[in-house]
Design a protein around this motif. Structure first.
Motif, PDB file in Angstrom:
ATOM      1  N   SER A 129       8.926  14.570   6.041  1.00  0.00           N
ATOM      2  CA  SER A 129       7.564  14.543   5.493  1.00  0.00           C
ATOM      3  C   SER A 129       6.579  14.582   6.644  1.00  0.00           C
ATOM      4  CB  SER A 129       7.341  13.295   4.648  1.00  0.00           C
ATOM      5  OG  SER A 129       7.303  12.164   5.461  1.00  0.00           O
ATOM      6  N   PHE A 164      15.859   4.408  -1.614  1.00  0.00           N
ATOM      7  CA  PHE A 164      14.830   5.096  -0.813  1.00  0.00           C
ATOM      8  C   PHE A 164      15.482   5.906   0.306  1.00  0.00           C
ATOM      9  CE2 PHE A 164      12.433   1.542  -2.646  1.00  0.00           C
ATOM     10  CZ  PHE A 164      11.339   2.216  -3.157  1.00  0.00           C
ATOM     11  N   GLN A 199       0.833   9.268  -5.866  1.00  0.00           N
ATOM     12  CA  GLN A 199       1.056  10.682  -5.575  1.00  0.00           C
ATOM     13  C   GLN A 199       2.027  11.299  -6.577  1.00  0.00           C
ATOM     14  OE1 GLN A 199       2.377  10.684  -1.539  1.00  0.00           O
ATOM     15  NE2 GLN A 199       0.316  10.514  -0.693  1.00  0.00           N
ATOM     16  N   GLN A 200       3.066  10.529  -6.941  1.00  0.00           N
ATOM     17  CA  GLN A 200       4.103  11.074  -7.818  1.00  0.00           C
ATOM     18  C   GLN A 200       3.636  11.172  -9.271  1.00  0.00           C
ATOM     19  OE1 GLN A 200       7.690   8.788  -7.367  1.00  0.00           O
ATOM     20  NE2 GLN A 200       7.927   9.369  -5.228  1.00  0.00           N
ATOM     21  N   HIS A 201       2.847  10.172  -9.720  1.00  0.00           N
ATOM     22  CA  HIS A 201       2.531  10.088 -11.146  1.00  0.00           C
ATOM     23  C   HIS A 201       1.096  10.457 -11.491  1.00  0.00           C
ATOM     24  CE1 HIS A 201       6.390   8.314 -12.375  1.00  0.00           C
ATOM     25  NE2 HIS A 201       6.369   7.797 -11.165  1.00  0.00           N
ATOM     26  N   PRO A 230       0.211   2.304 -15.585  1.00  0.00           N
ATOM     27  CA  PRO A 230       1.195   1.336 -16.079  1.00  0.00           C
ATOM     28  C   PRO A 230       2.258   0.990 -15.039  1.00  0.00           C
ATOM     29  CG  PRO A 230       0.827   3.080 -17.684  1.00  0.00           C
ATOM     30  CD  PRO A 230       0.117   3.482 -16.441  1.00  0.00           C
ATOM     31  N   HIS A 231       2.667   1.992 -14.240  1.00  0.00           N
ATOM     32  CA  HIS A 231       3.677   1.726 -13.212  1.00  0.00           C
ATOM     33  C   HIS A 231       3.131   0.789 -12.139  1.00  0.00           C
ATOM     34  CE1 HIS A 231       6.467   4.490 -14.937  1.00  0.00           C
ATOM     35  NE2 HIS A 231       5.662   5.529 -14.777  1.00  0.00           N
ATOM     36  N   ALA A 264      16.586   9.144  -0.956  1.00  0.00           N
ATOM     37  CA  ALA A 264      15.503  10.077  -1.290  1.00  0.00           C
ATOM     38  C   ALA A 264      14.716  10.529  -0.065  1.00  0.00           C
ATOM     39  CB  ALA A 264      14.555   9.415  -2.284  1.00  0.00           C
ATOM     40  N   ILE A 292       0.839  -1.197   0.000  1.00  0.00           N
ATOM     41  CA  ILE A 292       0.000   0.000   0.000  1.00  0.00           C
ATOM     42  C   ILE A 292       0.876   1.250   0.000  1.00  0.00           C
ATOM     43  CG2 ILE A 292      -1.708   1.287   1.335  1.00  0.00           C
ATOM     44  CD1 ILE A 292      -2.711  -1.453   2.344  1.00  0.00           C
ATOM     45  N   ALA A 293       1.981   1.192   0.754  1.00  0.00           N
ATOM     46  CA  ALA A 293       2.902   2.327   0.811  1.00  0.00           C
ATOM     47  C   ALA A 293       3.383   2.688  -0.578  1.00  0.00           C
ATOM     48  CB  ALA A 293       4.093   1.976   1.705  1.00  0.00           C
ATOM     49  N   ALA A 294       3.859   1.698  -1.291  1.00  0.00           N
ATOM     50  CA  ALA A 294       4.407   1.956  -2.621  1.00  0.00           C
ATOM     51  C   ALA A 294       3.325   2.434  -3.581  1.00  0.00           C
ATOM     52  CB  ALA A 294       5.065   0.698  -3.159  1.00  0.00           C
ATOM     53  N   HIS A 295       2.148   1.798  -3.517  1.00  0.00           N
ATOM     54  CA  HIS A 295       1.052   2.198  -4.405  1.00  0.00           C
ATOM     55  C   HIS A 295       0.689   3.661  -4.175  1.00  0.00           C
ATOM     56  CE1 HIS A 295       0.615  -2.047  -5.176  1.00  0.00           C
ATOM     57  NE2 HIS A 295      -0.291  -1.795  -6.084  1.00  0.00           N
ATOM     58  N   THR A 296       0.633   4.055  -2.884  1.00  0.00           N
ATOM     59  CA  THR A 296       0.251   5.430  -2.561  1.00  0.00           C
ATOM     60  C   THR A 296       1.298   6.417  -3.048  1.00  0.00           C
ATOM     61  OG1 THR A 296      -0.832   4.573  -0.607  1.00  0.00           O
ATOM     62  CG2 THR A 296      -0.463   6.930  -0.675  1.00  0.00           C
ATOM     63  N   LEU A 297       2.570   6.095  -2.771  1.00  0.00           N
ATOM     64  CA  LEU A 297       3.637   7.018  -3.160  1.00  0.00           C
ATOM     65  C   LEU A 297       3.699   7.164  -4.683  1.00  0.00           C
ATOM     66  CD1 LEU A 297       6.365   5.896  -0.612  1.00  0.00           C
ATOM     67  CD2 LEU A 297       5.136   8.053  -0.627  1.00  0.00           C
ATOM     68  N   ILE A 298       3.527   6.063  -5.396  1.00  0.00           N
ATOM     69  CA  ILE A 298       3.565   6.123  -6.864  1.00  0.00           C
ATOM     70  C   ILE A 298       2.374   6.922  -7.386  1.00  0.00           C
ATOM     71  CG2 ILE A 298       3.356   4.739  -8.974  1.00  0.00           C
ATOM     72  CD1 ILE A 298       4.953   2.567  -7.490  1.00  0.00           C
TER      73      ILE A 298
END
Lengths: 117, 290
Positions: free
Chosen positions: B76, B69, B11-13, B19-20, B72, B3-9
């Motif tokens: 936050s 990570f 937000q970014q894209h 597709p990502h 980066a 979920i963390a990765a899905h949310t961050l992606i």
């Protein structure tokens, strides 16, 4: 984006390694695979505890923190020699994993429903 | 983490994240496929150091994956807000009987779905490795096929879910999750039957969790209590069904093939629960409770 692809390759390998490793783990602690049931229960209990003891984590620390926690807990597994220790390691890893999921889920909801600035 | 990765992606894209997101899910599946291969390849080489040395390899890979990570990381926002229900102001509305029935059916559906997935993921290798006529090589292939089919099923469900309601997807795929274990039980010790069973079960089980949650979302708002209930059900499923297989095998009621019976029973029960959930949900919507 490459870092996410790499992270998910590792997640898949780490999360689903218990099944293929179960006979080796059982042999390592001198048990049969079917006697490893407490390990599976402990993993589930760890996940449950993690989801309810959801800590307040900064978003940017979630991915590296979770990956390093998985790395640290997995690195100790060859050194443990009892079912109890294995159960503790796996429940810790599961607790971290679920705590991270719950934290982000909550953060995502708050962000989506916060009033526009 | 997922979920963390899905949310961050997301937000970014923004809108271009699709597709990502599909890509990282495919890589998760690739990692699942790698797990038995890593073990089978590294175990003979590293056996002199430790029979569990493949854990060190995965730990090293996780550490390396964390490095970008860490680079980066920045300050936050700390999560300090209230939960979804409370944030809407006042006390959350109490669930009525009709809502409880819908949520209870969905929780059972999620628990059985996750239970079937965990039974296969946990016991398939151990079962095949010790079964006469199969062995470790066959076991590793079967596990890879299971997770490969599971990943393919999830990817195929993405375009399917744009056209079909979740109940239709569940009712169309769940029979495969019963058929797979049945094939393996009818033809034990045959590698091809085990491979076919792994593929059928992987495809059949793959749609369970996401579409169960999606189906529930059609009938009740997905507030924090509903999310917690779904998570509790998923954890309960993963915590009870795989150990139950061990318990059945220990008692001598069945051998390690008990996992096939448990997975098939979970999928069959899921089929009935989908029908119950659709019926109860339709009644709830007609009553105008939500």
């Amino acid at each position: 984006m490459l870092k996410y692809y790499a992270a998910f390759l590792v997640f898949g390998c780490a999360v689903n390694t218990l099944g293929p490793m179960l006979p080796s783990l059982a042999q390592h602690v001198g048990l049969t695979p079917v006697q490893m049931a407490p390990l599976l229960t402990a993993k589930g209990l760890g996940g449950l505890a993690g989801s309810f003891l959801c800590p307040l984590l900064p978003l940017s620390a979630l991915m590296p923190g979770g990956l390093l926690a998985i790395a640290a807990s997995f690195a100790t597994i060859p050194a443990v020699h009892s079912l109890l220790q294995l159960a503790l390691v796996y429940s810790f890893a599961a607790a971290v994993y679920q705590a991270v999921c719950r934290s982000l889920s909550k953060a995502h909801w708050l962000r989506a429903h916060s009033p526009p600035r | 983490m997922s979920i963390a990765a899905h949310t961050l992606i997301a937000q970014q894209h923004g809108d271009a994240a699709g597709p990502h997101l599909n890509g990282i899910n495919a890589l998760f599946g690739a990692g699942s496929l790698l797990a038995p291969t890593v073990h089978r390849t590294l175990s003979p080489t590293l056996a002199a150091v430790s029979p569990l040395a493949s854990y060190w390899v995965i730990a090293a890979a996780a550490s390396l994956a964390a490095l970008p990570f860490l680079g980066a990381m920045r300050r936050s926002a700390v999560i300090t807000g209230r939960g979804p229900s409370q944030a809407q102001g006042g006390q959350p509305a109490r669930w009525g009987r009709a809502q409880l029935l819908v949520i209870g059916a969905a929780m059972a559906l999620v628990a059985c779905s996750v239970g079937a997935e965990n039974c296969f993921g946990t016991w398939l290798f151990a079962y095949a490795a010790q079964a006469p006529g199969l062995g470790q090589g066959c076991a590793a292939t079967a596990v890879s096929l299971f997770w490969g089919a599971f990943t393919a099923g999830r990817l195929l469900a993405i375009p399917a879910s744009a056209r079909l309601p979740p109940a239709t997807i569940l009712l169309a795929t769940l029979p495969l999750a019963v058929l797979g274990p049945a094939v393996a039980l009818l033809a034990p010790s045959r590698p091809l039957a085990l491979f076919a069973a792994a593929v059928a079960a992987g495809l059949g089980i793959s749609t369970g969790f996401a579409n169960s949650v999606s189906l529930l979302g059609r009938f009740v708002p997905a507030d924090s209590r509903v999310q917690a209930a779904v998570q509790l059900a998923a954890t309960a499923g993963s915590m009870t069904f795989p150990p139950a297989v061990a318990l059945i095998a220990q008692r001598g009621l069945l051998g390690m093939e008990a996992f096939l019976w448990v997975a098939a029973a979970c999928a069959a029960l899921d089929f009935l629960l989908v029908l119950l959930l659709v019926r109860a949900g339709a009644r709830l919507l007609r009553g105008g409770v939500v």
